[in-house]
Design an enzyme around this catalytic site. Sequence first.
Site, PDB file in Angstrom:
ATOM      1  N   GLU A  83       0.719  -1.278   0.125  1.00 45.63           N
ATOM      2  CA  GLU A  83      -0.009   0.095   0.057  1.00 45.63           C
ATOM      3  C   GLU A  83       0.850   1.322  -0.074  1.00 45.63           C
ATOM      4  O   GLU A  83       0.396   2.371   0.199  1.00 45.63           O
ATOM      5  CB  GLU A  83      -0.984   0.055   1.078  1.00 45.63           C
ATOM      6  N   LYS A 109     -15.688  -2.039   2.621  1.00 40.47           N
ATOM      7  CA  LYS A 109     -14.826  -2.449   1.376  1.00 40.47           C
ATOM      8  C   LYS A 109     -16.001  -2.970   0.392  1.00 40.47           C
ATOM      9  O   LYS A 109     -16.463  -3.971   0.597  1.00 40.47           O
ATOM     10  CB  LYS A 109     -13.923  -3.382   1.794  1.00 40.47           C
TER      11      LYS A 109
END
Length: 431
Positions: A209, A341
Amino acid sequence: MAKIINVIGREIMDSRGNPTVEAEVHLEGGFNGMAAAPSGASTGSREALELRDGDKARYLGKGVLTAVANINGPIRDALMGKDATAQAELDQLMIDLDGTENKDKLGANAILAVSLAAAKAAAAFKGMPLYAHIAELNGTPGQFSMPVPMMNILNGGEHADNNVDIQEFMVQPVGAKTFREALRVGAEIFHSLKKVLQEKGLSTSVGDEGGFAPNLASNADALAMIKVAVEKAGYKLGEDVTLALDCAASEFYKDGQYDLTGEGKVFSANGFSDFLKSLTEEYPIASIEDGLDESDWEGWAYQTQIMGDKIQLVGDDLFVTNTKILKRGIDNNIANSILIKFNQIGSLTETLAAIRMAKEAGYTVVISHRSGETEDATIADLAVATSAGQIKTGSLCRSDRVAKYNQLLRIEEQLGEKAPYRGRSEIKGQA
Protein backbone atom coordinates in the site's frame (compact mmCIF):
# COMPACT_ATOMS: atom_id res chain seq x y z
CA MET A 1 -34.38 5.38 -19.93
CA ALA A 2 -30.66 4.57 -19.66
CA LYS A 3 -31.02 1.34 -21.62
CA ILE A 4 -28.16 -1.16 -21.31
CA ILE A 5 -27.09 -2.41 -24.74
CA ASN A 6 -23.88 -4.24 -23.84
CA VAL A 7 -21.92 -5.57 -20.86
CA ILE A 8 -18.27 -6.56 -21.31
CA GLY A 9 -15.95 -8.31 -18.87
CA ARG A 10 -12.19 -8.73 -19.12
CA GLU A 11 -9.21 -9.90 -17.09
CA ILE A 12 -6.78 -7.12 -16.13
CA MET A 13 -3.90 -6.83 -13.64
CA ASP A 14 -3.97 -5.43 -10.12
CA SER A 15 -1.19 -3.61 -8.26
CA ARG A 16 0.33 -6.85 -6.97
CA GLY A 17 0.62 -8.46 -10.40
CA ASN A 18 -2.43 -10.66 -9.92
CA PRO A 19 -5.38 -10.80 -12.31
CA THR A 20 -8.63 -9.05 -11.44
CA VAL A 21 -11.94 -8.31 -13.14
CA GLU A 22 -12.83 -5.22 -15.15
CA ALA A 23 -16.29 -4.57 -16.58
CA GLU A 24 -17.83 -2.12 -19.02
CA VAL A 25 -21.51 -1.24 -19.25
CA HIS A 26 -22.68 0.46 -22.46
CA LEU A 27 -25.95 2.38 -22.85
CA GLU A 28 -27.99 3.67 -25.76
CA GLY A 29 -26.77 7.09 -26.81
CA GLY A 30 -23.09 6.25 -26.47
CA PHE A 31 -22.86 6.46 -22.68
CA ASN A 32 -20.69 3.94 -20.87
CA GLY A 33 -18.95 3.16 -17.61
CA MET A 34 -15.94 1.03 -16.70
CA ALA A 35 -14.87 -0.30 -13.29
CA ALA A 36 -12.48 -2.84 -11.78
CA ALA A 37 -12.73 -5.04 -8.68
CA PRO A 38 -9.94 -4.81 -6.07
CA SER A 39 -8.52 -7.74 -4.08
CA GLY A 40 -7.42 -8.13 -0.45
CA ALA A 41 -4.44 -9.85 1.25
CA SER A 42 -5.72 -10.10 4.82
CA THR A 43 -9.33 -11.12 4.28
CA GLY A 44 -12.23 -11.78 6.61
CA SER A 45 -13.53 -15.36 6.45
CA ARG A 46 -17.09 -14.11 5.90
CA GLU A 47 -16.33 -11.91 2.90
CA ALA A 48 -18.24 -12.46 -0.33
CA LEU A 49 -16.31 -14.84 -2.57
CA GLU A 50 -13.70 -13.58 -4.99
CA LEU A 51 -13.94 -16.14 -7.79
CA ARG A 52 -10.55 -17.43 -8.97
CA ASP A 53 -9.99 -20.09 -11.62
CA GLY A 54 -7.70 -22.34 -9.58
CA ASP A 55 -5.74 -23.37 -12.68
CA LYS A 56 -2.19 -23.62 -11.30
CA ALA A 57 -0.75 -23.55 -14.82
CA ARG A 58 -2.05 -20.01 -15.27
CA TYR A 59 -1.24 -17.07 -12.94
CA LEU A 60 -0.55 -19.60 -10.14
CA GLY A 61 -4.25 -20.40 -10.00
CA LYS A 62 -5.30 -16.77 -9.57
CA GLY A 63 -6.80 -16.22 -13.02
CA VAL A 64 -10.33 -14.78 -13.21
CA LEU A 65 -11.51 -16.07 -16.59
CA THR A 66 -14.46 -17.86 -14.97
CA ALA A 67 -15.66 -14.60 -13.40
CA VAL A 68 -15.13 -12.81 -16.73
CA ALA A 69 -17.13 -15.51 -18.54
CA ASN A 70 -19.94 -14.98 -16.02
CA ILE A 71 -20.01 -11.29 -16.96
CA ASN A 72 -19.95 -11.94 -20.69
CA GLY A 73 -22.57 -14.69 -20.38
CA PRO A 74 -25.32 -14.85 -17.72
CA ILE A 75 -24.82 -11.36 -16.25
CA ARG A 76 -24.88 -9.71 -19.69
CA ASP A 77 -27.97 -11.68 -20.67
CA ALA A 78 -29.78 -10.66 -17.46
CA LEU A 79 -28.97 -6.93 -17.76
CA MET A 80 -29.54 -6.35 -21.47
CA GLY A 81 -32.32 -3.79 -22.01
CA LYS A 82 -32.46 -2.83 -18.32
CA ASP A 83 -32.27 0.73 -16.95
CA ALA A 84 -28.77 1.53 -15.65
CA THR A 85 -30.13 4.25 -13.34
CA ALA A 86 -32.13 1.61 -11.41
CA GLN A 87 -29.06 0.51 -9.43
CA ALA A 88 -30.88 -1.42 -6.70
CA GLU A 89 -32.83 -3.44 -9.27
CA LEU A 90 -29.70 -4.24 -11.30
CA ASP A 91 -27.79 -5.36 -8.21
CA GLN A 92 -30.71 -7.47 -6.99
CA LEU A 93 -30.98 -9.11 -10.42
CA MET A 94 -27.34 -10.18 -10.20
CA ILE A 95 -27.68 -11.31 -6.57
CA ASP A 96 -30.74 -13.41 -7.47
CA LEU A 97 -28.99 -14.79 -10.55
CA ASP A 98 -26.11 -15.90 -8.33
CA GLY A 99 -28.47 -17.36 -5.73
CA THR A 100 -25.84 -18.02 -3.03
CA GLU A 101 -25.21 -16.39 0.34
CA ASN A 102 -21.69 -15.21 -0.51
CA LYS A 103 -21.84 -14.83 -4.31
CA ASP A 104 -19.73 -17.92 -4.93
CA LYS A 105 -21.51 -18.89 -8.15
CA LEU A 106 -20.91 -15.76 -10.24
CA GLY A 107 -18.20 -14.26 -8.01
CA ALA A 108 -18.36 -11.07 -5.97
CA ASN A 109 -15.57 -9.73 -8.19
CA ALA A 110 -17.75 -10.17 -11.30
CA ILE A 111 -20.91 -8.72 -9.72
CA LEU A 112 -19.07 -5.77 -8.17
CA ALA A 113 -17.25 -4.74 -11.34
CA VAL A 114 -20.55 -4.69 -13.25
CA SER A 115 -22.38 -2.94 -10.39
CA LEU A 116 -19.85 -0.09 -10.33
CA ALA A 117 -19.58 0.12 -14.12
CA ALA A 118 -23.38 0.47 -14.31
CA ALA A 119 -23.28 3.32 -11.77
CA LYS A 120 -20.63 5.10 -13.83
CA ALA A 121 -22.63 4.62 -17.03
CA ALA A 122 -25.76 5.96 -15.31
CA ALA A 123 -23.85 9.02 -14.07
CA ALA A 124 -22.65 9.68 -17.62
CA PHE A 125 -26.23 9.30 -18.91
CA LYS A 126 -27.46 11.82 -16.31
CA GLY A 127 -24.61 14.20 -17.14
CA MET A 128 -23.36 14.37 -13.58
CA PRO A 129 -20.22 13.37 -11.69
CA LEU A 130 -20.19 9.89 -10.17
CA TYR A 131 -20.24 11.26 -6.61
CA ALA A 132 -23.42 13.23 -7.35
CA HIS A 133 -25.14 10.15 -8.79
CA ILE A 134 -24.11 7.97 -5.82
CA ALA A 135 -25.41 10.64 -3.42
CA GLU A 136 -28.78 10.40 -5.16
CA LEU A 137 -28.73 6.60 -4.91
CA ASN A 138 -27.90 7.02 -1.22
CA GLY A 139 -30.91 9.28 -0.64
CA THR A 140 -28.64 12.21 0.24
CA PRO A 141 -28.59 14.33 -2.95
CA GLY A 142 -26.35 17.37 -2.77
CA GLN A 143 -24.94 16.45 0.66
CA PHE A 144 -21.17 16.08 0.52
CA SER A 145 -18.05 16.25 2.65
CA MET A 146 -14.36 15.61 2.08
CA PRO A 147 -12.93 12.66 4.02
CA VAL A 148 -10.06 12.74 6.50
CA PRO A 149 -7.38 10.47 5.00
CA MET A 150 -5.89 7.60 6.99
CA MET A 151 -2.45 7.44 5.41
CA ASN A 152 -0.64 4.15 5.77
CA ILE A 153 2.98 5.29 5.92
CA LEU A 154 4.50 2.31 7.73
CA ASN A 155 3.58 -1.30 6.92
CA GLY A 156 3.91 -4.60 8.75
CA GLY A 157 1.94 -7.85 8.94
CA GLU A 158 0.58 -9.32 5.71
CA HIS A 159 1.39 -6.14 3.77
CA ALA A 160 5.15 -6.30 4.24
CA ASP A 161 8.12 -8.62 4.52
CA ASN A 162 9.35 -7.58 7.97
CA ASN A 163 9.03 -8.44 11.67
CA VAL A 164 6.43 -5.83 12.62
CA ASP A 165 3.19 -7.55 13.68
CA ILE A 166 0.72 -4.67 13.39
CA GLN A 167 -0.24 -4.37 9.75
CA GLU A 168 -0.62 -0.61 9.29
CA PHE A 169 0.60 2.51 11.07
CA MET A 170 -1.26 5.53 9.75
CA VAL A 171 -1.37 9.31 10.15
CA GLN A 172 -4.55 11.38 10.00
CA PRO A 173 -4.05 15.12 9.32
CA VAL A 174 -6.94 16.21 11.55
CA GLY A 175 -5.79 19.82 11.96
CA ALA A 176 -5.96 20.66 8.25
CA LYS A 177 -8.64 23.04 6.97
CA THR A 178 -9.11 21.39 3.56
CA PHE A 179 -8.48 18.02 1.98
CA ARG A 180 -5.79 19.55 -0.21
CA GLU A 181 -3.96 20.76 2.90
CA ALA A 182 -4.40 17.37 4.60
CA LEU A 183 -2.84 15.64 1.61
CA ARG A 184 0.14 17.99 1.71
CA VAL A 185 0.64 17.34 5.44
CA GLY A 186 0.59 13.58 4.82
CA ALA A 187 3.02 13.83 1.90
CA GLU A 188 5.47 15.93 3.90
CA ILE A 189 5.39 13.44 6.79
CA PHE A 190 5.89 10.56 4.33
CA HIS A 191 9.05 12.19 2.95
CA SER A 192 10.21 13.08 6.45
CA LEU A 193 9.80 9.44 7.53
CA LYS A 194 11.86 8.29 4.56
CA LYS A 195 14.71 10.55 5.68
CA VAL A 196 14.42 9.37 9.31
CA LEU A 197 14.65 5.73 8.19
CA GLN A 198 17.59 6.42 5.89
CA GLU A 199 19.48 8.17 8.69
CA LYS A 200 19.08 5.06 10.83
CA GLY A 201 20.25 2.80 8.02
CA LEU A 202 16.81 1.20 7.71
CA SER A 203 15.11 -0.01 4.54
CA THR A 204 12.90 2.40 2.62
CA SER A 205 11.36 -0.28 0.42
CA VAL A 206 7.58 -0.08 0.41
CA GLY A 207 4.77 -2.54 1.08
CA ASP A 208 1.66 -3.27 -0.99
CA GLU A 209 0.00 0.00 0.00
CA GLY A 210 3.01 2.28 -0.47
CA GLY A 211 4.09 2.56 3.17
CA PHE A 212 7.65 1.88 4.24
CA ALA A 213 8.42 -1.60 5.52
CA PRO A 214 11.59 -1.47 7.64
CA ASN A 215 12.67 -4.19 10.04
CA LEU A 216 12.03 -2.77 13.50
CA ALA A 217 12.42 -4.37 16.91
CA SER A 218 8.85 -3.72 18.04
CA ASN A 219 5.53 -2.13 17.18
CA ALA A 220 6.31 0.69 19.63
CA ASP A 221 9.46 1.40 17.59
CA ALA A 222 7.27 2.01 14.55
CA LEU A 223 5.23 4.58 16.48
CA ALA A 224 8.41 6.23 17.76
CA MET A 225 9.74 6.55 14.18
CA ILE A 226 6.51 8.18 13.02
CA LYS A 227 6.58 10.59 15.99
CA VAL A 228 10.06 11.77 14.99
CA ALA A 229 8.99 12.08 11.33
CA VAL A 230 5.90 14.16 12.21
CA GLU A 231 7.95 16.53 14.34
CA LYS A 232 10.74 16.85 11.76
CA ALA A 233 8.09 17.71 9.15
CA GLY A 234 7.09 20.64 11.39
CA TYR A 235 3.81 19.30 12.78
CA LYS A 236 2.53 18.60 16.28
CA LEU A 237 1.51 15.04 17.01
CA GLY A 238 -1.89 14.97 18.69
CA GLU A 239 -2.76 18.44 17.44
CA ASP A 240 -2.10 18.63 13.69
CA VAL A 241 -1.92 14.88 13.24
CA THR A 242 -3.32 11.84 15.06
CA LEU A 243 -2.26 8.23 14.62
CA ALA A 244 -4.26 5.18 13.57
CA LEU A 245 -3.47 1.46 13.65
CA ASP A 246 -4.76 -1.51 11.70
CA CYS A 247 -3.76 -4.53 13.76
CA ALA A 248 -5.35 -7.11 11.40
CA ALA A 249 -5.30 -9.22 14.57
CA SER A 250 -6.91 -12.25 12.88
CA GLU A 251 -3.56 -12.75 11.14
CA PHE A 252 -1.74 -13.48 14.43
CA TYR A 253 -4.61 -15.05 16.40
CA LYS A 254 -3.71 -18.66 17.19
CA ASP A 255 -5.47 -21.06 19.56
CA GLY A 256 -7.33 -18.31 21.38
CA GLN A 257 -4.24 -16.15 21.87
CA TYR A 258 -2.55 -13.24 20.11
CA ASP A 259 0.97 -14.30 19.12
CA LEU A 260 3.11 -11.28 18.28
CA THR A 261 6.16 -13.07 16.93
CA GLY A 262 7.97 -9.83 16.10
CA GLU A 263 7.60 -8.74 19.73
CA GLY A 264 8.22 -12.22 21.12
CA LYS A 265 5.04 -11.89 23.18
CA VAL A 266 1.81 -13.87 23.48
CA PHE A 267 -1.35 -12.17 24.82
CA SER A 268 -4.80 -13.27 25.91
CA ALA A 269 -7.68 -11.33 24.30
CA ASN A 270 -8.01 -8.96 27.25
CA GLY A 271 -4.24 -8.77 27.56
CA PHE A 272 -3.89 -7.63 23.95
CA SER A 273 -6.62 -5.01 24.42
CA ASP A 274 -4.76 -3.77 27.51
CA PHE A 275 -1.53 -3.66 25.46
CA LEU A 276 -3.25 -1.55 22.79
CA LYS A 277 -4.72 0.73 25.45
CA SER A 278 -1.23 1.29 26.84
CA LEU A 279 -0.06 2.36 23.37
CA THR A 280 -2.93 4.89 23.18
CA GLU A 281 -1.78 6.33 26.50
CA GLU A 282 1.77 6.78 25.20
CA TYR A 283 0.90 8.05 21.70
CA PRO A 284 -2.08 10.05 20.32
CA ILE A 285 -3.67 7.02 18.63
CA ALA A 286 -7.23 7.99 17.74
CA SER A 287 -8.28 4.89 15.79
CA ILE A 288 -7.62 1.14 16.00
CA GLU A 289 -8.89 -1.23 13.32
CA ASP A 290 -9.37 -4.97 13.84
CA GLY A 291 -7.78 -4.88 17.28
CA LEU A 292 -8.97 -8.45 17.85
CA ASP A 293 -9.85 -11.53 15.79
CA GLU A 294 -13.09 -11.44 13.79
CA SER A 295 -14.55 -14.30 15.86
CA ASP A 296 -13.48 -12.99 19.28
CA TRP A 297 -16.74 -11.18 20.11
CA GLU A 298 -16.22 -11.54 23.84
CA GLY A 299 -12.83 -9.88 23.51
CA TRP A 300 -14.34 -7.14 21.34
CA ALA A 301 -16.91 -6.40 24.05
CA TYR A 302 -14.08 -5.87 26.56
CA GLN A 303 -12.06 -3.74 24.12
CA THR A 304 -15.09 -1.57 23.39
CA GLN A 305 -15.78 -1.24 27.10
CA ILE A 306 -12.27 -0.06 28.01
CA MET A 307 -11.55 2.14 24.97
CA GLY A 308 -14.77 2.79 23.04
CA ASP A 309 -15.54 6.16 24.62
CA LYS A 310 -12.23 7.74 23.55
CA ILE A 311 -10.83 5.62 20.71
CA GLN A 312 -12.39 4.81 17.32
CA LEU A 313 -12.59 1.00 17.16
CA VAL A 314 -13.04 -0.03 13.54
CA GLY A 315 -14.46 -3.38 12.44
CA ASP A 316 -13.07 -4.63 9.13
CA ASP A 317 -12.70 -8.44 9.18
CA LEU A 318 -15.18 -8.19 12.06
CA PHE A 319 -18.06 -6.75 9.99
CA VAL A 320 -16.95 -7.37 6.34
CA THR A 321 -19.32 -4.60 5.08
CA ASN A 322 -22.22 -6.95 5.86
CA THR A 323 -25.42 -5.49 7.34
CA LYS A 324 -26.40 -8.73 9.11
CA ILE A 325 -23.08 -8.91 10.96
CA LEU A 326 -23.00 -5.15 11.56
CA LYS A 327 -26.48 -5.27 13.11
CA ARG A 328 -25.28 -7.94 15.53
CA GLY A 329 -22.35 -5.69 16.44
CA ILE A 330 -24.59 -2.67 16.98
CA ASP A 331 -27.05 -4.69 19.11
CA ASN A 332 -24.18 -5.98 21.28
CA ASN A 333 -22.26 -2.69 21.52
CA ILE A 334 -19.26 -4.13 19.66
CA ALA A 335 -16.80 -1.58 18.18
CA ASN A 336 -18.00 1.90 17.17
CA SER A 337 -16.93 2.22 13.55
CA ILE A 338 -17.00 0.18 10.34
CA LEU A 339 -14.52 -0.16 7.51
CA ILE A 340 -16.29 -0.22 4.16
CA LYS A 341 -14.86 -2.30 1.32
CA PHE A 342 -16.95 -2.76 -1.83
CA ASN A 343 -15.63 -6.22 -2.57
CA GLN A 344 -16.33 -7.65 0.89
CA ILE A 345 -20.04 -7.56 0.06
CA GLY A 346 -19.98 -7.35 -3.75
CA SER A 347 -22.37 -4.62 -4.93
CA LEU A 348 -22.87 -0.86 -4.67
CA THR A 349 -26.41 -1.18 -3.26
CA GLU A 350 -25.33 -3.45 -0.40
CA THR A 351 -22.37 -1.16 0.32
CA LEU A 352 -24.66 1.86 0.64
CA ALA A 353 -26.96 -0.12 2.94
CA ALA A 354 -24.05 -0.88 5.29
CA ILE A 355 -23.00 2.79 5.35
CA ARG A 356 -26.56 3.92 6.16
CA MET A 357 -26.97 1.33 8.92
CA ALA A 358 -23.68 2.34 10.53
CA LYS A 359 -24.46 6.05 10.44
CA GLU A 360 -27.97 5.57 11.82
CA ALA A 361 -26.46 3.68 14.78
CA GLY A 362 -23.91 6.43 15.46
CA TYR A 363 -20.98 4.39 14.15
CA THR A 364 -18.39 6.22 12.08
CA VAL A 365 -17.56 5.07 8.55
CA VAL A 366 -14.15 4.59 6.93
CA ILE A 367 -14.15 3.94 3.17
CA SER A 368 -11.28 1.65 2.22
CA HIS A 369 -9.17 0.36 -0.63
CA ARG A 370 -7.70 -3.16 -0.72
CA SER A 371 -4.03 -4.12 -0.83
CA GLY A 372 -4.53 -5.34 -4.41
CA GLU A 373 -5.79 -2.21 -6.22
CA THR A 374 -6.10 -0.78 -9.72
CA GLU A 375 -6.27 2.74 -11.12
CA ASP A 376 -10.04 2.69 -10.47
CA ALA A 377 -10.82 5.56 -8.07
CA THR A 378 -14.52 4.89 -7.36
CA ILE A 379 -13.93 4.81 -3.58
CA ALA A 380 -13.02 8.52 -3.69
CA ASP A 381 -16.45 9.35 -5.14
CA LEU A 382 -18.13 7.00 -2.65
CA ALA A 383 -16.47 8.73 0.32
CA VAL A 384 -17.64 12.18 -0.78
CA ALA A 385 -21.09 11.02 -1.92
CA THR A 386 -21.96 9.43 1.42
CA SER A 387 -20.19 12.04 3.59
CA ALA A 388 -18.37 9.07 5.07
CA GLY A 389 -15.90 11.33 6.85
CA GLN A 390 -12.80 9.15 6.50
CA ILE A 391 -10.96 7.31 3.74
CA LYS A 392 -8.17 4.78 3.89
CA THR A 393 -6.36 4.45 0.61
CA GLY A 394 -2.70 3.89 1.33
CA SER A 395 0.43 5.97 1.35
CA LEU A 396 1.64 8.85 -0.79
CA CYS A 397 3.42 6.42 -3.08
CA ARG A 398 2.30 4.01 -5.85
CA SER A 399 -0.05 5.35 -8.50
CA ASP A 400 -2.77 2.82 -7.57
CA ARG A 401 -3.04 4.65 -4.19
CA VAL A 402 -2.37 8.20 -5.39
CA ALA A 403 -5.12 7.85 -8.04
CA LYS A 404 -7.72 8.03 -5.25
CA TYR A 405 -6.11 11.08 -3.64
CA ASN A 406 -5.93 12.85 -7.00
CA GLN A 407 -9.62 12.16 -7.63
CA LEU A 408 -10.44 13.65 -4.22
CA LEU A 409 -8.44 16.77 -5.13
CA ARG A 410 -10.51 17.13 -8.32
CA ILE A 411 -13.77 16.64 -6.43
CA GLU A 412 -12.84 19.22 -3.78
CA GLU A 413 -11.98 21.68 -6.55
CA GLN A 414 -15.40 21.10 -8.15
CA LEU A 415 -17.45 21.30 -4.96
CA GLY A 416 -15.57 23.94 -2.97
CA GLU A 417 -17.45 24.93 0.18
CA LYS A 418 -20.25 22.47 -0.62
CA ALA A 419 -17.92 19.69 0.60
CA PRO A 420 -16.34 20.77 3.91
CA TYR A 421 -13.32 19.05 5.45
CA ARG A 422 -14.27 18.56 9.10
CA GLY A 423 -11.05 17.07 10.42
CA ARG A 424 -10.93 15.69 13.95
CA SER A 425 -14.71 15.70 14.51
CA GLU A 426 -15.11 12.91 11.91
CA ILE A 427 -13.26 10.42 14.15
CA LYS A 428 -15.25 8.62 16.85
CA GLY A 429 -14.31 9.80 20.33
CA GLN A 430 -12.39 12.83 19.03
CA ALA A 431 -15.16 15.41 18.61
